[in-house]
Scaffold this motif. Structure first.
Motif, PDB file in Angstrom:
ATOM      1  N   THR A  58       0.816  -1.212   0.000  1.00 16.25           N
ATOM      2  CA  THR A  58       0.000   0.000   0.000  1.00 16.25           C
ATOM      3  C   THR A  58       0.849   1.261   0.000  1.00 16.25           C
ATOM      4  OG1 THR A  58      -0.152  -0.205   2.403  1.00 16.25           O
ATOM      5  CG2 THR A  58      -2.028  -0.966   1.123  1.00 16.25           C
ATOM      6  N   TYR A  59       0.309   2.293  -0.669  1.00 14.28           N
ATOM      7  CA  TYR A  59       0.919   3.613  -0.589  1.00 14.28           C
ATOM      8  C   TYR A  59       0.721   4.150   0.825  1.00 14.28           C
ATOM      9  CZ  TYR A  59      -0.032   3.399  -5.689  1.00 14.28           C
ATOM     10  OH  TYR A  59      -0.127   3.041  -7.011  1.00 14.28           O
ATOM     11  N   GLU A  60       1.713   4.882   1.312  1.00 15.94           N
ATOM     12  CA  GLU A  60       1.609   5.441   2.664  1.00 15.94           C
ATOM     13  C   GLU A  60       0.502   6.483   2.742  1.00 15.94           C
ATOM     14  OE1 GLU A  60       4.351   7.896   5.914  1.00 15.94           O
ATOM     15  OE2 GLU A  60       5.249   7.103   4.076  1.00 15.94           O
ATOM     16  N   ASN A  61       0.427   7.347   1.751  1.00 18.28           N
ATOM     17  CA  ASN A  61      -0.593   8.389   1.696  1.00 18.28           C
ATOM     18  C   ASN A  61      -0.781   8.786   0.237  1.00 18.28           C
ATOM     19  OD1 ASN A  61       1.570  10.206   1.045  1.00 18.28           O
ATOM     20  ND2 ASN A  61       1.973  10.470   3.241  1.00 18.28           N
ATOM     21  N   TYR A  62      -1.577   9.824  -0.013  1.00 20.31           N
ATOM     22  CA  TYR A  62      -1.873  10.170  -1.401  1.00 20.31           C
ATOM     23  C   TYR A  62      -0.670  10.778  -2.128  1.00 20.31           C
ATOM     24  CZ  TYR A  62      -6.814   9.244  -0.485  1.00 20.31           C
ATOM     25  OH  TYR A  62      -8.009   8.635  -0.189  1.00 20.31           O
ATOM     26  N   GLU A  63       0.161  11.536  -1.412  1.00 18.93           N
ATOM     27  CA  GLU A  63       1.363  12.057  -2.069  1.00 18.93           C
ATOM     28  C   GLU A  63       2.280  10.911  -2.481  1.00 18.93           C
ATOM     29  OE1 GLU A  63      -0.677  15.238  -1.070  1.00 18.93           O
ATOM     30  OE2 GLU A  63       0.007  13.999   0.578  1.00 18.93           O
ATOM     31  N   ASP A  64       2.406   9.935  -1.600  1.00 24.45           N
ATOM     32  CA  ASP A  64       3.208   8.753  -1.914  1.00 24.45           C
ATOM     33  C   ASP A  64       2.625   8.017  -3.113  1.00 24.45           C
ATOM     34  OD1 ASP A  64       5.124   6.667  -1.624  1.00 24.45           O
ATOM     35  OD2 ASP A  64       3.717   5.512  -0.405  1.00 24.45           O
ATOM     36  N   ILE A 185      -2.782  16.516   6.885  1.00 23.95           N
ATOM     37  CA  ILE A 185      -3.438  15.514   6.047  1.00 23.95           C
ATOM     38  C   ILE A 185      -3.179  15.844   4.576  1.00 23.95           C
ATOM     39  CG2 ILE A 185      -5.684  16.655   5.778  1.00 23.95           C
ATOM     40  CD1 ILE A 185      -6.976  13.899   6.384  1.00 23.95           C
ATOM     41  N   SER A 186      -3.251  14.848   3.747  1.00 21.81           N
ATOM     42  CA  SER A 186      -2.831  14.932   2.348  1.00 21.81           C
ATOM     43  C   SER A 186      -3.393  16.151   1.606  1.00 21.81           C
ATOM     44  CB  SER A 186      -3.271  13.648   1.634  1.00 21.81           C
ATOM     45  OG  SER A 186      -2.847  13.635   0.311  1.00 21.81           O
ATOM     46  N   GLY A 187      -2.521  16.740   0.772  1.00 23.53           N
ATOM     47  CA  GLY A 187      -2.966  17.783  -0.157  1.00 23.53           C
ATOM     48  C   GLY A 187      -3.405  19.083   0.463  1.00 23.53           C
ATOM     49  N   ASN A 188      -2.867  19.419   1.688  1.00 22.72           N
ATOM     50  CA  ASN A 188      -3.261  20.658   2.372  1.00 22.72           C
ATOM     51  C   ASN A 188      -4.781  20.756   2.522  1.00 22.72           C
ATOM     52  OD1 ASN A 188      -0.883  22.249   0.203  1.00 22.72           O
ATOM     53  ND2 ASN A 188      -0.434  21.383   2.202  1.00 22.72           N
ATOM     54  N   TYR A 368      -2.811  21.625  -7.299  1.00 18.75           N
ATOM     55  CA  TYR A 368      -1.998  22.749  -7.738  1.00 18.75           C
ATOM     56  C   TYR A 368      -1.475  22.446  -9.135  1.00 18.75           C
ATOM     57  CZ  TYR A 368      -2.332  23.393  -2.732  1.00 18.75           C
ATOM     58  OH  TYR A 368      -2.816  23.522  -1.449  1.00 18.75           O
ATOM     59  N   PRO A 369      -1.699  23.345 -10.074  1.00 12.90           N
ATOM     60  CA  PRO A 369      -1.387  23.055 -11.480  1.00 12.90           C
ATOM     61  C   PRO A 369       0.116  23.045 -11.764  1.00 12.90           C
ATOM     62  CG  PRO A 369      -2.145  25.318 -11.238  1.00 12.90           C
ATOM     63  CD  PRO A 369      -2.334  24.662  -9.904  1.00 12.90           C
ATOM     64  N   GLY A 370       0.465  22.361 -12.854  1.00 16.92           N
ATOM     65  CA  GLY A 370       1.849  22.353 -13.313  1.00 16.92           C
ATOM     66  C   GLY A 370       2.679  21.227 -12.721  1.00 16.92           C
ATOM     67  N   ASP A 371       3.915  21.147 -13.155  1.00 15.07           N
ATOM     68  CA  ASP A 371       4.826  20.083 -12.728  1.00 15.07           C
ATOM     69  C   ASP A 371       5.270  20.233 -11.281  1.00 15.07           C
ATOM     70  OD1 ASP A 371       4.697  18.955 -15.239  1.00 15.07           O
ATOM     71  OD2 ASP A 371       6.521  19.952 -15.974  1.00 15.07           O
ATOM     72  N   ASN A 372       5.056  21.411 -10.697  1.00 16.62           N
ATOM     73  CA  ASN A 372       5.504  21.649  -9.322  1.00 16.62           C
ATOM     74  C   ASN A 372       4.384  21.489  -8.298  1.00 16.62           C
ATOM     75  OD1 ASN A 372       8.193  22.344 -10.090  1.00 16.62           O
ATOM     76  ND2 ASN A 372       7.470  24.377 -10.684  1.00 16.62           N
ATOM     77  N   VAL A 376       4.398  22.551  -4.313  1.00 18.58           N
ATOM     78  CA  VAL A 376       3.513  23.551  -3.714  1.00 18.58           C
ATOM     79  C   VAL A 376       2.899  23.003  -2.433  1.00 18.58           C
ATOM     80  CG1 VAL A 376       1.347  24.811  -4.007  1.00 18.58           C
ATOM     81  CG2 VAL A 376       3.014  24.748  -5.869  1.00 18.58           C
ATOM     82  N   THR A 377       2.447  21.758  -2.492  1.00 19.01           N
ATOM     83  CA  THR A 377       1.892  21.118  -1.300  1.00 19.01           C
ATOM     84  C   THR A 377       2.892  21.182  -0.150  1.00 19.01           C
ATOM     85  OG1 THR A 377       0.553  19.601  -2.638  1.00 19.01           O
ATOM     86  CG2 THR A 377       0.976  18.958  -0.369  1.00 19.01           C
ATOM     87  N   GLN A 378       4.160  20.931  -0.445  1.00 23.01           N
ATOM     88  CA  GLN A 378       5.184  20.925   0.592  1.00 23.01           C
ATOM     89  C   GLN A 378       5.430  22.314   1.154  1.00 23.01           C
ATOM     90  OE1 GLN A 378       6.565  18.006   1.775  1.00 23.01           O
ATOM     91  NE2 GLN A 378       7.299  19.357   3.404  1.00 23.01           N
ATOM     92  N   VAL A 379       5.410  23.332   0.303  1.00 19.24           N
ATOM     93  CA  VAL A 379       5.605  24.708   0.775  1.00 19.24           C
ATOM     94  C   VAL A 379       4.521  25.079   1.788  1.00 19.24           C
ATOM     95  CG1 VAL A 379       5.507  27.144   0.094  1.00 19.24           C
ATOM     96  CG2 VAL A 379       6.854  25.525  -1.256  1.00 19.24           C
ATOM     97  N   ILE A 380       3.281  24.768   1.460  1.00 15.43           N
ATOM     98  CA  ILE A 380       2.173  25.108   2.359  1.00 15.43           C
ATOM     99  C   ILE A 380       2.266  24.273   3.635  1.00 15.43           C
ATOM    100  CG2 ILE A 380      -0.330  25.093   2.606  1.00 15.43           C
ATOM    101  CD1 ILE A 380      -0.497  25.704  -0.407  1.00 15.43           C
TER     102      ILE A 380
END
Length: 412
Positions: A58-64, A185-188, A368-372, A376-380
C-alpha cells in the motif's frame, strides 16, 4: 518502497483459477482501506473467478501514491489499477498515465442506472473524458468526546471556531488533552477547508488565493488551534488513536476515521460527530476529499485491460461502494449504495450520517497546477508546520511569504 503487503493483499494471494487473467492493484492508507478491500474481494472472487487480483504494497498516503506511480511510469512498472486522490488525478491524465474509461463505459448496458450520477462522475472528468470512477468521498467533520466536554462545562457541540477555541481552553483547564486539527493531512486539505468554509477558493486564476482577508483568517485560525489550545505536535494517525482511547476531547479530520474510532474505542464514553465548524456560522463550502479508481495499466493485452475495468466497475458499484460505508466513514459515491444504506444503516450509525448531510457543500479539492504541484503542497505544509512549532508568529508575514513562494512555482 514498502515491502510488506497489507492484510487485504495477503488475503487475495490465492491459487488462481484456470486461465485466470492477472491484474495488479495499488491503494493508499492500509489502516483505513484494508477492511474495505478484504470485504470487496470476498464478493469479487465469487463474481469473477477468472480474474486474479494481486495487491501491491500500500501507498503510505496520497502524495506517496502519486510520487510512486510517476516513478513507475518511467520504469514501465505501473499497476493496472491505482486508487488516487481526487486532487491528484489531473497530473496522471496530463502525463498520459491514466487511461480514459469512456470506451469501456460505452460498452456497458444501463451504466447510467447503476448509481453513477453525474456530479460524482464529474469529479474524475477532464477535457470531456472520464478517467476515474470515484471510490470514496469524504468531508471534514468534527469528532467529539462528549463526556470530556461535559466535564469541562461544555454541553453542546461547538459550531464555530471561536466556540471550539473556547471549548478547548475549558478542556485544557480541566486537565485533559483538548484538540487535534489534522493540519498535515494529504494535499493541504484542512487549510483548503478553512478557505472554502469562508466561501473562497484556495486557487484562483491559477494563483494562490491567500493574499486576502480570508487567507489571513485561515492562518490565524490555525495559530489559535496550535497556540491557544496547546495542540500537541503529533501525527493524525496517533491523534486518532488517542481520541479512540478517550484521551482527546476533539479531533478534526476526515470522516474516513469514523469506523476506525468505532472499532478501536476504549471505555464507555459518548462519541459524537458533528458538522465541520465555520467561522461565523455554518461553512459556506467544503472540499471533496477521497479517491478514485483509475486505469493505469501499461499492458497492451485487451484481456488485462478488460479485467482491470471489471475490477474498477465492481469496486465502485453499489455493492463495492456499500463496503466503503460499512468499513470506513467515507460516503459512497454510488447513489445505489446510498439508497440501499439510507433506510437502515445510517439510522443505526448516525456518526456516519454527518458527512452525508454535508454533501451539498462539496467543492473542488484543488490540485496545484503544473509540474511543481507536489512542491507547492510541501511549501504550504512547511508554512503550517512553522506555526505549529512556533517558528512563525506573524500570520500576515507568513501569508505573504507563502503566496510569493507558491506563485513562483505555479505555471505562468
Amino acid at each position: 518502497m514498502k515491502h510488506l503487503l497489507s492484510a487485504a493483499a495477503a488475503a487475495t494471494l490465492l491459487a488462481p483459477a484456470a486461465h485466470a487473467v492477472e491484474i495488479e492493484v495499488a491503494y493508499a492508507y492500509s489502516s483505513l482501506f484494508d477492511p474495505t478491500f478484504a470485504r470487496i474481494m470476498q464478493a469479487f472472487e465469487t463474481a469473477h473467478p477468472e480474474i486474479e487480483v494481486r495487491f501491491r504494497a500500500t501507498y503510505e498516503n496520497y502524495e506517496d501514491a502519486t510520487n510512486t506511480i510517476l516513478r513507475e511510469a518511467v520504469a514501465g512498472t505501473v499497476p493496472d489499477v491505482s486508487f488516487q486522490a481526487l486532487n491528484r488525478q489531473r497530473i496522471l491524465v496530463d502525463r498520459g498515465i491514466a487511461q480514459p474509461l469512456d470506451p469501456f463505459i460505452a460498452e456497458e448496458t444501463g451504466f447510467e442506472t447503476e448509481g453513477y450520477h453525474q456530479a460524482m462522475l464529474d469529479l474524475s472528468r477532464f477535457d470531456g473524458h472520464i478517467y476515474g470512477l470515484p471510490f470514496s468521498v469524504s468531508t471534514p467533520i468534527g469528532f467529539y468526546n462528549m463526556d470530556m466536554l461535559r466535564a469541562a462545562g461544555i454541553d453542546e457541540v461547538p459550531a464555530t471556531w471561536p466556540e471550539v477555541i473556547a471549548a478547548c481552553k475549558a478542556v485544557k483547564a480541566a486537565g485533559h488533552e483538548a484538540i487535534y486539527w489534522h493540519w498535515d493531512i494529504s494535499g493541504n486539505w484542512m487549510l483548503q477547508t478553512e478557505m472554502w468554509s469562508q466561501g473562497v477558493p484556495t486557487i484562483k486564476d491559477g494563483k494562490l488565493n491567500m493574499d486576502t482577508p480570508e487567507g489571513l483568517r485561515a492562518l490565524e485560525t490555525a495559530q489559535a488551534i496550535f497556540r491557544d489550545c496547546e495542540m500537541k505536535n503529533t501525527g493524525g494517525g496517533d491523534a486518532s488513536k488517542a481520541f479512540a482511547a478517550g484521551e482527546l476531547g476533539m479531533f478534526f479530520s476526515s470522516t474516513a476515521y469514523v469506523s476506525f474510532v468505532d472499532r478501536s474505542k476504549l471505555g464507555d464514553w459518548e462519541f459524537v460527530t458533528a458538522p465541520y465548524p465555520g467561522q461565523d456560522g455554518a461553512p459556506k463550502a467544503l472540499p471533496a476529499g477521497g479517491n478514485a479508481a483509475m486505469m493505469t495499466s501499461a499492458s497492451d493485452d485487451p484481456e488485462v485491460r478488460a479485467a482491470a475495468w471489471e475490477f474498477i466497475k465492481f469496486t465502485t458499484s453499489g455493492e463495492g461502494a456499500a463496503a466503503v460505508a460499512l468499513t470506513t466513514g467515507y460516503v459512497p459515491p454510488n447513489q445505489k449504495a446510498n439508497d440501499l444504506l439510507m433506510a437502515d444503516f445510517y439510522a443505526k450509525n448516525p456518526n456516519k450520517m454527518t458527512a452525508v448531510a454535508q454533501l451539498p457543500l462539496l467543492s473542488e479539492w484543488f490540485a496545484y497546477p503544473g509540474d511543481n504541484g507536489l512542491a507547492v503542497t510541501q511549501v504550504i505544509h512547511d508554512g503550517l508546520e512553522a506555526i505549529l512549532v512556533g517558528d512563525a508568529t506573524d500570520m500576515e508575514e507568513l501569508r505573504d511569504e507563502m503566496v510569493e513562494e507558491v506563485n513562483a512555482l505555479l505555471p505562468r
